[in-house]
Design an enzyme around this catalytic site. Structure first.
Site, mmCIF file in Angstrom:
data_model
loop_
_atom_site.group_PDB
_atom_site.id
_atom_site.type_symbol
_atom_site.label_atom_id
_atom_site.label_comp_id
_atom_site.label_asym_id
_atom_site.label_seq_id
_atom_site.Cartn_x
_atom_site.Cartn_y
_atom_site.Cartn_z
ATOM 1 N N GLY A 47 0.807 -1.206 0.000
ATOM 2 C CA GLY A 47 0.000 0.000 0.000
ATOM 3 C C GLY A 47 0.841 1.256 0.000
ATOM 4 N N CYS A 89 6.675 -0.490 6.657
ATOM 5 C CA CYS A 89 6.249 0.722 5.968
ATOM 6 C C CYS A 89 7.292 1.123 4.943
ATOM 7 C CB CYS A 89 6.052 1.837 6.986
ATOM 8 S SG CYS A 89 5.454 3.377 6.278
ATOM 9 N N LEU A 90 6.834 1.552 3.779
ATOM 10 C CA LEU A 90 7.738 1.989 2.718
ATOM 11 C C LEU A 90 8.536 3.226 3.133
ATOM 12 C CD1 LEU A 90 5.387 1.564 -0.370
ATOM 13 C CD2 LEU A 90 7.132 -0.015 0.470
ATOM 14 N N HIS A 131 -3.619 0.855 8.241
ATOM 15 C CA HIS A 131 -2.255 1.390 8.131
ATOM 16 C C HIS A 131 -2.232 2.593 7.182
ATOM 17 C CE1 HIS A 131 2.265 0.825 7.838
ATOM 18 N NE2 HIS A 131 2.022 1.546 6.750
ATOM 19 N N GLU A 132 -2.854 2.442 6.012
ATOM 20 C CA GLU A 132 -2.818 3.509 5.010
ATOM 21 C C GLU A 132 -3.685 4.702 5.415
ATOM 22 O OE1 GLU A 132 -0.487 3.461 2.899
ATOM 23 O OE2 GLU A 132 0.014 1.344 3.155
ATOM 24 N N HIS A 135 -1.842 6.935 7.642
ATOM 25 C CA HIS A 135 -0.943 7.859 6.938
ATOM 26 C C HIS A 135 -1.658 9.168 6.582
ATOM 27 C CE1 HIS A 135 2.939 6.005 6.268
ATOM 28 N NE2 HIS A 135 2.383 4.882 5.881
#
Length: 170
Positions: A47, A89-90, A131-132, A135
């Protein structure tokens, strides 16, 4: 359409709250396309939220194993149950942490054409959605990590959260 740079932890944009999209314009569609290109640029990405590429809009793209999902102005309507598991996480590469999330979520979101749809997620999809959406609200998974403990992805060796955070600010 192009791959965008993912902001690393420590960038102040990641801690800001995203603004609603309100109107789906060609510019918004280009941002979504760029986000999709960025998501699929490397294997294993689940994501990506717009703030991670420096855009404070309520946009998310995800592929949790069952195909692309695009979320525009997502809103959580219901949450139920509990699950605890590893997250990464990216914007904080190389680490994972154990996080408690709801096992089920129901959201309201818009499609590219402006249609309102409802999406239900269980287990891993529910985790990805939460999670997204976090953000979009300036919240990172490390804010939820249990016992202040992160793990190095390669070795699964424990890494103290505060020490890892200091390293990420370089």
């Amino acid at each position: 359409m192009s791959e965008k740079e993912i902001l690393p932890f420590g960038d102040p944009v990641l801690r800001k709250k995203s603004k609603p999209v309100r109107e789906i314009t060609p510019k918004i569609l280009r941002i979504l396309d760029d986000m999709v290109d960025t998501l699929y640029a490397e294997e294993g990405r689940a994501g990506l939220a717009a703030p991670q590429i420096g855009i404070l809009r309520r946009l998310i793209v995800m592929d949790c194993g069952e195909g692309l999902i695009e979320l525009i102005d997502p809103e959580i309507l219901e949450m139920d149950g509990e699950q605890t598991g590893a997250e990464a996480c990216l914007s904080f590469p190389g680490y994972t942490g154990i996080v408690k999330r709801a096992k089920y979520v129901k959201i309201k979101t818009l499609t590219r054409t402006g249609e309102t749809v409802y999406l239900e997620g269980h287990d891993y999809l529910a985790r990805c959605i939460q999670h997204e959406i976090d953000h979009l609200n300036g919240i990172l998974y490390i804010d939820h990590v249990e016992e202040g403990q992160l793990y190095l992805n390669q070795s699964q060796q424990k890494a103290d959260l505060m020490a890892a955070l200091k390293l990420s600010w370089k």
